[in-house]
Design a protein around this motif. Sequence first.
Motif, PDB file in Angstrom:
ATOM      1  N   SER A 251       1.202  -1.137  -0.112  1.00 27.79           N
ATOM      2  CA  SER A 251       0.383   0.109  -0.235  1.00 27.79           C
ATOM      3  C   SER A 251       1.155   1.272   0.173  1.00 27.79           C
ATOM      4  O   SER A 251       1.843   1.348   0.425  1.00 27.79           O
ATOM      5  N   SER A 252       0.405   2.352  -1.069  1.00 29.51           N
ATOM      6  CA  SER A 252       1.443   3.575  -0.727  1.00 29.51           C
ATOM      7  C   SER A 252       1.457   3.685   0.043  1.00 29.51           C
ATOM      8  O   SER A 252       2.166   5.057   0.888  1.00 29.51           O
ATOM      9  N   ASP A 253       0.383   3.448   1.618  1.00 28.40           N
ATOM     10  CA  ASP A 253       0.196   4.509   3.032  1.00 28.40           C
ATOM     11  C   ASP A 253       1.160   3.271   3.853  1.00 28.40           C
ATOM     12  O   ASP A 253       0.759   3.968   4.624  1.00 28.40           O
ATOM     13  N   ALA A 254       1.620   2.805   3.465  1.00 27.33           N
ATOM     14  CA  ALA A 254       2.646   1.605   4.562  1.00 27.33           C
ATOM     15  C   ALA A 254       3.788   1.515   4.208  1.00 27.33           C
ATOM     16  O   ALA A 254       3.994   1.028   3.027  1.00 27.33           O
ATOM     17  N   THR A 255       4.300   1.235   5.343  1.00 34.08           N
ATOM     18  CA  THR A 255       5.992   1.048   4.947  1.00 34.08           C
ATOM     19  C   THR A 255       6.035  -0.892   4.659  1.00 34.08           C
ATOM     20  O   THR A 255       6.982  -0.762   4.440  1.00 34.08           O
ATOM     21  N   GLU A 256       5.274  -1.295   4.986  1.00 28.61           N
ATOM     22  CA  GLU A 256       5.280  -2.972   5.235  1.00 28.61           C
ATOM     23  C   GLU A 256       4.599  -3.115   4.878  1.00 28.61           C
ATOM     24  O   GLU A 256       3.574  -2.726   4.472  1.00 28.61           O
ATOM     25  N   PRO A 257       4.378  -4.546   4.137  1.00 25.34           N
ATOM     26  CA  PRO A 257       3.690  -5.449   3.607  1.00 25.34           C
ATOM     27  C   PRO A 257       2.421  -5.993   4.402  1.00 25.34           C
ATOM     28  O   PRO A 257       2.905  -6.526   5.002  1.00 25.34           O
ATOM     29  N   VAL A 258       1.166  -5.771   3.837  1.00 28.25           N
ATOM     30  CA  VAL A 258       0.604  -6.811   4.632  1.00 28.25           C
ATOM     31  C   VAL A 258       0.202  -8.478   4.145  1.00 28.25           C
ATOM     32  O   VAL A 258       0.267  -8.827   2.735  1.00 28.25           O
ATOM     33  N   ILE A 259       0.593  -9.479   4.480  1.00 23.96           N
ATOM     34  CA  ILE A 259       0.454 -10.729   4.312  1.00 23.96           C
ATOM     35  C   ILE A 259      -1.331 -11.538   4.845  1.00 23.96           C
ATOM     36  O   ILE A 259      -1.808 -11.195   5.481  1.00 23.96           O
ATOM     37  N   LEU A 260      -1.312 -11.511   3.574  1.00 26.36           N
ATOM     38  CA  LEU A 260      -2.496 -12.669   3.363  1.00 26.36           C
ATOM     39  C   LEU A 260      -2.505 -14.316   2.867  1.00 26.36           C
ATOM     40  O   LEU A 260      -1.623 -14.492   2.380  1.00 26.36           O
ATOM     41  N   MET A 261      -3.334 -14.577   3.335  1.00 23.49           N
ATOM     42  CA  MET A 261      -3.508 -16.277   3.140  1.00 23.49           C
ATOM     43  C   MET A 261      -4.454 -16.075   2.709  1.00 23.49           C
ATOM     44  O   MET A 261      -5.869 -15.886   2.232  1.00 23.49           O
ATOM     45  N   CYS A 262      -4.358 -16.914   1.314  1.00 22.96           N
ATOM     46  CA  CYS A 262      -5.932 -17.456  -0.079  1.00 22.96           C
ATOM     47  C   CYS A 262      -5.934 -19.075   0.322  1.00 22.96           C
ATOM     48  O   CYS A 262      -4.995 -20.429   0.223  1.00 22.96           O
ATOM     49  N   GLY A 263      -6.909 -19.353   1.038  1.00 21.43           N
ATOM     50  CA  GLY A 263      -6.884 -21.199   1.072  1.00 21.43           C
ATOM     51  C   GLY A 263      -7.615 -21.820   0.110  1.00 21.43           C
ATOM     52  O   GLY A 263      -8.516 -22.890  -0.090  1.00 21.43           O
ATOM     53  N   GLN A 264      -7.762 -21.546  -1.455  1.00 25.45           N
ATOM     54  CA  GLN A 264      -8.471 -21.970  -2.296  1.00 25.45           C
ATOM     55  C   GLN A 264      -8.029 -23.460  -2.873  1.00 25.45           C
ATOM     56  O   GLN A 264      -6.726 -23.504  -2.421  1.00 25.45           O
TER      57      GLN A 264
END
Length: 264
Positions: A251-264
């Motif tokens: 995100s342009s307003d955060a210094t670190e990425p958010v980690i998301l998990m996908c369980g497809q």
Amino acid sequence: MNNINLLHEQQSSVLFGHVAPERAIAGHSMGGGATWLAASGSASVNCIVGLAPAETNPSAVAAAASVTAPALVLSGSADAVTPPAQHHTPIYAGTESNCKSFVNIIEGSHCYFANSGSLCDFGEFNPGSMSRETQQSIANSYMMPFFEYYLKGGEAALEEFITVINSSPETEFTSTCLFVGQSEIQSGDWTIYPNPFRDSFVISGNDGDAPELKLVHASGALVPFRIEHLDSRSMRTIPEQVIAGMYFLYSSDATEPVILMCGQ
């Protein structure tokens, strides 16, 4: 890898239709160090595992700086062949993956990752007090759901991996991964949910301008997506092609990425 993929596509080959596109590399001792050499700079490897990985020539420690695949290092605290402080720990510390995990098997040995009767046993005169059978059982309990998740996907494998982490008194676990069980993640003024997600996730926040977003799969592939505005505060993010695994939301307003998990 490319030759195997070609055989997978040839109807005359015994491998026709039997080779999955997901790839993993694993190895023990020098093979563990070679795993990091092989994965160095590669964007086509889904995950790697090192069992007591040894420093190599050329250097596996140096190569770790170019390794971005999800990584699992299994180490025995009583390893007398490749002492963790000189081998396993520097390789792990130097790995540039956003998701890497280190399992210290208390009183585990170097050669007990392998079957008995190997030449390795001649080089380790004083193994730890843990039995070979127990050490291999512990190693498998971590590796199997790790491989299952990154090569086949599914929330069940991730849940099994987390269960092992929380129920193994014989190990000490360190990780940079965000193994999420919560339904939402907070990132600055924004809330992202659900996590794990399946087909899409929602970003909800204040009434200000929405941040610029970039979604990257753990393999390094940039994932195109479309935005569906739900109201002035919320928007649904819908990836064009969803596969199981870990994603990084920049995100342009955060210094670190958010980690998301996908369980497809």
